[in-house]
Design an enzyme around this catalytic site. Structure first.
Site, PDB file in Angstrom:
ATOM      1  N   LYS A  80      16.787  58.211  -6.524  1.00 41.38           N
ATOM      2  CA  LYS A  80      15.415  58.524  -6.043  1.00 41.38           C
ATOM      3  C   LYS A  80      14.467  57.956  -7.190  1.00 41.38           C
ATOM      4  CE  LYS A  80      12.133  60.972  -6.176  1.00 41.38           C
ATOM      5  NZ  LYS A  80      10.793  60.480  -6.547  1.00 41.38           N
ATOM      6  N   GLU A  96      17.884  63.063 -19.490  1.00 43.20           N
ATOM      7  CA  GLU A  96      17.154  62.380 -20.575  1.00 43.20           C
ATOM      8  C   GLU A  96      15.854  62.922 -20.399  1.00 43.20           C
ATOM      9  OE1 GLU A  96      18.497  60.468 -22.728  1.00 43.20           O
ATOM     10  OE2 GLU A  96      20.608  60.204 -21.783  1.00 43.20           O
ATOM     11  N   CYS A 153       9.732  57.333 -24.094  1.00 42.74           N
ATOM     12  CA  CYS A 153      10.154  58.726 -24.351  1.00 42.74           C
ATOM     13  C   CYS A 153      10.513  58.720 -26.010  1.00 42.74           C
ATOM     14  CB  CYS A 153      11.408  59.096 -23.565  1.00 42.74           C
ATOM     15  SG  CYS A 153      12.719  57.701 -23.890  1.00 42.74           S
ATOM     16  N   GLU A 156       4.320  66.541 -25.853  1.00 42.57           N
ATOM     17  CA  GLU A 156       4.546  65.068 -25.540  1.00 42.57           C
ATOM     18  C   GLU A 156       3.017  64.524 -24.834  1.00 42.57           C
ATOM     19  OE1 GLU A 156       7.281  63.851 -22.290  1.00 42.57           O
ATOM     20  OE2 GLU A 156       7.922  62.292 -23.703  1.00 42.57           O
TER      21      GLU A 156
END
Ligand code: NAD
Length: 503
Positions: A179, A254, A288, A389
């Site tokens: 997906k 992750e 990331c 983040e």
């Protein structure tokens, strides 16, 4: 907003492209100009269930698990070759949907190919072992594939992250329901066509596009999965873990990061500034392992801020499909508003904008979600911009005096994914590397990636690893077989009482 709907994809289920059962499609927008560039079939729970059924049937009854291992390997190699041959076209599909410059997206296709080639080599090397116990029994293990693997992937490296998961799962003999992210689904969906062209049997790779909270959630909740993998935000990871936890589905995550770029006073300053610009602004900072915090020794702090600002002021912003462009827009209006909000709040909290901080000037850039590469000084550790983040083209430059302080600042975040250490002192480099809580550490470099390295993080950055020799075993489980070889039979009930062999 014009409507160019020439790109359209259905769902890949059991080797066939078919529309969603509801007949619905969702649109994909080009963040450079707001144009709708594609329509994607919008899967709901019943489509996802159908895709899992197809993957399950391909695993249990299809040729994939019974074909010679070397044949599986050949198919993975063919996928790699096709990806490499079509790298410009695939790169373009990414650039028009996630806004990353084509110089980045097309170059990344060689990494995609390298993952397929690396894992192709494992197809005929996954083996069990014999287990010595005693002479009465012969014991061995075989490694069996986990079955259907569900894979949820993000938009920032659409094809690369899909292949980091698809390639090892295929090599291990698993089947897949992928997906991709709804923000940039084009290239990972095209992987379906590539896989079919390469000879992958039907039902082995199923691709369902749709929204995270609907299609993604349905996949995470499916009890037939042998494993579920997610690369995405930490909040998504927590939500997905809860859903999948009810079925005890094995997980590999992750998630987000907040990588420090630690710069000691013994560096070649130009080298460190170039490295920091690369760490912080590739993909408009939407990675990331983005170097989102430059932790710089006080004695070179001012000079570093000034050189970094000068360096990033020369980055060429523009149309992501132009090979000359070095930085594109951020992925969406939502991301654009969030990032500018972070900068505004940091500024109100006392941070100084050394460079950037706003939408750039220029007619070409006016319709896109562009944000200037932004350098912030005077950032304190407790500000949200130093902890959360941001996922945009923003780097906070934070000073330190001692090595201990640098390590403490670097570790004082909820994440533990990446870190780079810039120093010419070898002992210090290794000493600091040991103290940093992160799964990936570069010394005098950043962003380096290879299929042979284990990729993943600690803390809120997730668990499990991608890539490397060890990781292939994450797609199989050992099955232990015990054979009685002693000629005499065994009758527990013949001699009652303690002292006999039980197990
Ligand atoms: P995201 O979490 O929004 O989405 C990731 C995937 O999960 C998408 O396919 C999405 O549709 C799906 N999803 C979203 N909500 C869901 C739900 N409730 N249930 C099931 N599925 C759901 O992430 P994104 O915006 O696509 O990507 C950016 C994030 O990914 C950043 O946090 C970044 O740090 C992280 N990331 C991590 C790595 C790594 O290697 N650690 C690599 C790239 C990106």
């Amino acid at each position: 907003m014009t409507h160019n709907q020439s790109i359209s994809y259905d769902l890949l289920i059991n080797g066939e492209w078919r529309p969603a059962k509801t007949g619905k499609y969702f649109s994909v927008e080009n963040p450079f100009n707001g144009e709708i560039i594609a329509q994607m079939a919008d899967a709901d729970e019943s489509d996802v269930a159908e895709a899992v059924k197809s993957a399950e049937s391909a695993f249990n009854n299809g040729p994939w698990t019974s074909m010679p291992n070397s044949e599986r390997s050949k198919i993975l190699w063919r996928i790699a070759d096709i990806v490499e041959d079509r790298s410009m076209e695939l790169g373009r599909l990414e650039s028009i949907s996630n806004g990353r410059p084509i110089s980045e997206t097309s170059s990344q296709m060689s990494v995609v190919a390298s993952y397929f080639r690396y894992f192709a080599g494992f197809c005929d090397k996954i083996q069990g072992s014999t287990v010595p116990t005693d002479s009465s029994h012969f014991n061995y293990t075989i490694r069996v594939p986990l079955g259907v693997v569900g894979q949820l992937t993000p938009w920032n490296h659409p094809m690369m992250i899909a292949s980091k998961k698809v390639a090892p799962a295929l090599a291990a003999g698993c089947t897949i329901v992928l997906k991709p992210s709804e923000w940039a689904p084009l290239s990972p969906t095209e992987l379906g066509n590539i896989a079919l062209e390469a000879g992958l049997p039907k039902g082995v790779l199923n691709i369902v596009n749709g929204l995270g909270p609907i299609a993604g959630k349905s996949l995470a909740a499916d009890p037939r999965l042998g494993k579920l993998e997610l690369t995405g935000g930490t909040e998504t990871g927590k939500a997905v873990a809860q859903i999948a936890g009810t079925n005890l589905t094995p997980l590999q995550f992750e998630l987000g990061g907040k990588a420090p770029v630690i710069v000691f006073d013994d560096v070649n300053l130009d080298d460190a500034v170039n490295g920091c610009a690369f760490a912080s602004f590739i993909a408009s900072g939407q990675t990331c392992i983005q170097g989102s915090r430059a932790v710089v020794h006080t004695s070179i702090y001012d000079k570093f801020v000034s050189l970094l600002s000068e360096k990033v002021s020369a980055i060429k912003l523009g149309d992501p499909t132009n090979p000359e462009t070095q930085m594109g827009p951020v992925v969406s209006k939502q991301a654009y508003d969030r990032i500018l909000g972070f900068i505004e709040n940091a500024s109100s909290d006392g941070a100084k904008i050394a460079h950037g901080g706003k939408h750039p000037q220029g007619t070409l850039l006016k319709d896109g979600y562009f944000i200037e590469p932004t350098v912030l000084s005077g950032v304190r550790q407790n500000m949200p911009i130093a902890q959360e983040e941001v996922f945009g083209p923003v780097v906070c430059v934070i000073p330190f005096d001692t090595e201990e302080e640098a390590v403490s600042i670097a570790n004082d975040i909820p994440y533990g994914l990446g870190c780079s250490i810039w120093t010419s002192n070898v002992s210090r480099a290794h000493r600091v590397a040991q103290k940093i809580v992160a799964g990936i550490i570069w010394i005098n470099d950043h962003h380096r990636l290879h299929p042979a390295i284990p990729w993943g993080g600690f803390k809120d950055s997730g668990y499990g690893r991608e890539g490397s020799y060890d990781f292939i075993h994450e797609y199989t489980a050992p099955k232990y077989v015990c054979v009685r070889v002693e000629p005499e039979g065994f009758d527990w009930y013949a001699n009652p009482g303690p002292g006999q062999r039980l197990n």
